[in-house]
Design a protein around this motif. Structure first.
Motif, PDB file in Angstrom:
ATOM      1  N   HIS A 155      43.660  39.831  -3.200  1.00  0.00           N
ATOM      2  CA  HIS A 155      43.839  40.251  -4.591  1.00  0.00           C
ATOM      3  C   HIS A 155      43.188  41.617  -4.712  1.00  0.00           C
ATOM      4  N   PRO A 156      43.971  42.686  -4.831  1.00  0.00           N
ATOM      5  CA  PRO A 156      43.406  44.038  -4.804  1.00  0.00           C
ATOM      6  C   PRO A 156      42.297  44.250  -5.837  1.00  0.00           C
ATOM      7  N   VAL A 157      41.203  44.835  -5.347  1.00  0.00           N
ATOM      8  CA  VAL A 157      40.068  45.185  -6.189  1.00  0.00           C
ATOM      9  C   VAL A 157      39.944  46.701  -6.100  1.00  0.00           C
ATOM     10  N   PRO A 158      40.361  47.437  -7.137  1.00  0.00           N
ATOM     11  CA  PRO A 158      40.427  48.897  -7.019  1.00  0.00           C
ATOM     12  C   PRO A 158      39.074  49.592  -6.851  1.00  0.00           C
ATOM     13  N   ASP A 159      38.003  48.988  -7.312  1.00  0.00           N
ATOM     14  CA  ASP A 159      36.715  49.680  -7.244  1.00  0.00           C
ATOM     15  C   ASP A 159      35.835  49.201  -6.090  1.00  0.00           C
ATOM     16  N   LEU A 160      36.367  48.417  -5.162  1.00  0.00           N
ATOM     17  CA  LEU A 160      35.607  47.937  -4.009  1.00  0.00           C
ATOM     18  C   LEU A 160      35.694  48.935  -2.871  1.00  0.00           C
ATOM     19  N   ARG A 161      34.559  49.324  -2.363  1.00  0.00           N
ATOM     20  CA  ARG A 161      34.486  50.222  -1.202  1.00  0.00           C
ATOM     21  C   ARG A 161      33.644  49.535  -0.138  1.00  0.00           C
ATOM     22  N   SER A 162      34.097  49.562   1.093  1.00  0.00           N
ATOM     23  CA  SER A 162      33.339  48.934   2.177  1.00  0.00           C
ATOM     24  C   SER A 162      33.413  49.801   3.426  1.00  0.00           C
ATOM     25  N   VAL A 163      32.409  49.640   4.268  1.00  0.00           N
ATOM     26  CA  VAL A 163      32.352  50.363   5.534  1.00  0.00           C
ATOM     27  C   VAL A 163      31.798  49.407   6.591  1.00  0.00           C
ATOM     28  N   PHE A 164      32.370  49.460   7.777  1.00  0.00           N
ATOM     29  CA  PHE A 164      31.920  48.660   8.914  1.00  0.00           C
ATOM     30  C   PHE A 164      31.550  49.617  10.039  1.00  0.00           C
TER      31      PHE A 164
END
Length: 129
Positions: free
Chosen positions: A89-98
């Motif tokens: 479910h797209p979350v437009p304000d989620l940012r992640s880094v691996f």
């Protein structure tokens, strides 16, 4: 004449705990997911990766801190990673880094080696003067 002794260098012993910590974290992340959640942002490690995420929209309603660690199977860790990168479910304000440990450990070793080489050259320059 004095010479540079690696095991007597503070720069050498400064890097040993960091390397041990990174290797232990890598080993621990292979069977466990652990981390901390601060409401809008958090981080941790899972399946050989260090990760961080944040929600860039708004301020949290509370500043609850949640820590966790539990055992996971490799397949479950991969599914979770995919869900964080590309949520169902797209979350437009989620940012992640691996960042994989396979990248962190060599970068740490390169920086540590650079520090040791710099200290050795500084020591040799002091002897010449």
């Amino acid at each position: 004449m004095d010479r540079f002794r690696l095991f007597r260098s503070r720069a050498f012993w400064f890097g040993v705990p960091g390397l041990v910590f990174l290797l232990w974290g890598w080993w621990d992340s292979m069977g466990y997911r652990s981390g901390v959640d601060f409401g809008l942002w958090g981080g941790g490690q899972s399946a050989g990766d260090v990760y961080a995420y944040c929600f860039s929209d708004g301020w949290p309603d509370s500043w609850e801190v949640e820590t966790f660690q539990y055992q996971v199977e490799p397949e479950e860790a991969l599914e979770w990673k995919i869900a964080l990168i590309d949520p169902p479910h797209p979350v437009p304000d989620l940012r992640s880094v691996f960042i994989p440990y396979q990248l962190l450990v060599p970068c740490f070793l390169a920086g540590w080696a650079g520090l040791l080489i710099w200290r050795k050259r500084k020591f040799q320059k002091r002897l010449i003067e």
